[in-house]
Design a protein around this motif. Structure first.
Motif, mmCIF file in Angstrom:
data_model
loop_
_atom_site.group_PDB
_atom_site.id
_atom_site.type_symbol
_atom_site.label_atom_id
_atom_site.label_comp_id
_atom_site.label_asym_id
_atom_site.label_seq_id
_atom_site.Cartn_x
_atom_site.Cartn_y
_atom_site.Cartn_z
ATOM 1 N N LEU A 1 0.837 -1.204 0.000
ATOM 2 C CA LEU A 1 0.000 0.000 0.000
ATOM 3 C C LEU A 1 0.873 1.257 0.000
ATOM 4 O O LEU A 1 0.595 2.221 -0.732
ATOM 5 C CB LEU A 1 -0.914 -0.022 1.238
ATOM 6 N N GLY A 2 1.934 1.243 0.800
ATOM 7 C CA GLY A 2 2.862 2.380 0.864
ATOM 8 C C GLY A 2 3.536 2.615 -0.475
ATOM 9 O O GLY A 2 3.678 3.762 -0.921
ATOM 10 N N CYS A 3 3.931 1.527 -1.133
ATOM 11 C CA CYS A 3 4.589 1.647 -2.441
ATOM 12 C C CYS A 3 3.614 2.201 -3.478
ATOM 13 O O CYS A 3 3.979 3.063 -4.283
ATOM 14 C CB CYS A 3 5.120 0.287 -2.897
ATOM 15 N N LEU B 1 0.365 12.535 0.048
ATOM 16 C CA LEU B 1 0.259 11.132 -0.354
ATOM 17 C C LEU B 1 1.623 10.444 -0.321
ATOM 18 O O LEU B 1 1.747 9.303 0.121
ATOM 19 C CB LEU B 1 -0.332 11.020 -1.765
ATOM 20 N N GLY B 2 2.634 11.159 -0.781
ATOM 21 C CA GLY B 2 4.003 10.614 -0.763
ATOM 22 C C GLY B 2 4.462 10.306 0.647
ATOM 23 O O GLY B 2 5.013 9.229 0.915
ATOM 24 N N VAL C 1 5.361 2.352 4.570
ATOM 25 C CA VAL C 1 6.521 1.469 4.332
ATOM 26 C C VAL C 1 7.376 1.382 5.599
ATOM 27 O O VAL C 1 7.836 0.293 5.972
ATOM 28 C CB VAL C 1 7.358 1.976 3.129
ATOM 29 N N LEU D 1 0.965 4.071 -2.906
ATOM 30 C CA LEU D 1 0.707 5.494 -2.616
ATOM 31 C C LEU D 1 1.827 6.374 -3.158
ATOM 32 O O LEU D 1 1.566 7.444 -3.716
ATOM 33 C CB LEU D 1 0.557 5.703 -1.107
ATOM 34 N N GLN D 2 3.067 5.923 -2.998
ATOM 35 C CA GLN D 2 4.192 6.716 -3.518
ATOM 36 C C GLN D 2 4.159 6.763 -5.043
ATOM 37 O O GLN D 2 4.531 7.765 -5.660
ATOM 38 C CB GLN D 2 5.509 6.122 -3.037
ATOM 39 N N ALA E 1 1.335 9.158 -6.018
ATOM 40 C CA ALA E 1 1.366 10.469 -5.343
ATOM 41 C C ALA E 1 1.526 11.616 -6.331
ATOM 42 O O ALA E 1 0.928 12.687 -6.173
ATOM 43 C CB ALA E 1 2.479 10.499 -4.306
ATOM 44 N N GLY F 1 2.667 7.332 2.053
ATOM 45 C CA GLY F 1 3.268 6.124 1.503
ATOM 46 C C GLY F 1 4.540 5.743 2.232
ATOM 47 O O GLY F 1 4.747 4.569 2.597
#
Lengths: 162, 78
Positions: free
Chosen positions: A32-34, A46-47, A54, A36-37, A40, A50
């Motif tokens: 999910l973090g990846c 958003l970045g 992570v 979002l980045q 973004a 993310g």
């Protein structure tokens, strides 16, 4: 990779429920973090969200890496008893099947998306630069380290303390 | 399925799982798994445990469920 501490040479004894939560955090937050980045764009919020996800996933991995359950999947055979060896072998076999399936699906997806893009049919997302590949390899490394432990954590009932 | 009377013998001797585990060279959790019937021991471990409690291996492990202790005592008295 097992992180052995002086205080817990056989790993930190975590409740099975705690290990399950940490694994869910790791497996949900990292991708999910990846993503979002990736999406973004120019959005700093958003970045940052993310990156935070992570970092949370990596923190969960750091705790798992020192747990007694993770030790069972990473320790040399000579340091495990017969039950631990038997469970580890079974978990490694199941984890290998799951991991192979995930890698095969990923390769198939990239092959198909590259093929469709080359034919001008459909341009789906696929990894194009080093950052994308680093994120994918990072995820696969985390998955390969933790999958046997996940099979153990979700497959057995917790044992009460003496 | 292998049944055992490990918890009965352990309670009788006043030993902890850790004590037994150290004596037979396994993780204390493994003793818990054995007591719950979640793990069937190897012949080597079964023999080590029976030697520890100084009983025949079939007194400690069985392929059939053991009769409850109260039943055994009642049968002996009658």
């Amino acid at each position: 990779m097992f992180i052995r501490s002086k205080a817990h040479p056989f790993g930190r004894p975590l409740q099975t429920g705690t290990v399950r939560i940490l694994l869910i955090v790791l497996y949900a937050f990292y991708p999910l973090g990846c993503i979002l980045q990736l999406v973004a764009g120019g959005s700093v919020a958003l970045g940052l969200a993310g990156v935070a996800l992570v970092v949370a996933a990596l923190a969960a991995f750091a705790v798992l890496a020192g747990s007694s359950l993770h030790r069972q999947t990473q320790e040399p055979e000579s340091l495990l008893d017969e039950r631990e060896r038997e469970e580890r072998n079974r978990a490694s076999f199941q984890a290998h099947s799951v991991f192979s399936g995930i890698v095969l699906i990923g390769v198939l997806y990239m092959m198909l998306t590259a093929d469709m893009a080359a034919n001008g049919k459909l341009d789906l997302w696929r990894p194009t630069d080093g950052t994308h590949w680093n994120a994918i390899f990072g995820g696969l490394i985390l998955l390969s380290f933790t999958l046997p432990g996940a099979v153990l954590a979700f497959g057995k009932a917790p044992v009460e303390a003496d | 399925m292998i049944y055992n009377r490990l918890s009965v013998f352990r309670a009788e001797r006043g030993l902890s799982r850790k004590d037994i585990a150290e004596a037979v060279g396994v993780n204390p959790q493994t003793i818990g798994y054995l007591e719950r019937g979640d793990y069937a021991p190897s012949v080597e471990l079964a023999l080590k445990l029976s030697a520890l409690f100084e009983v025949a291996v079939e007194q400690l492990f069985s392929l059939k469920p053991f009769a409850p202790l109260a039943h055994s005592l009642r049968d002996q008295e009658s």
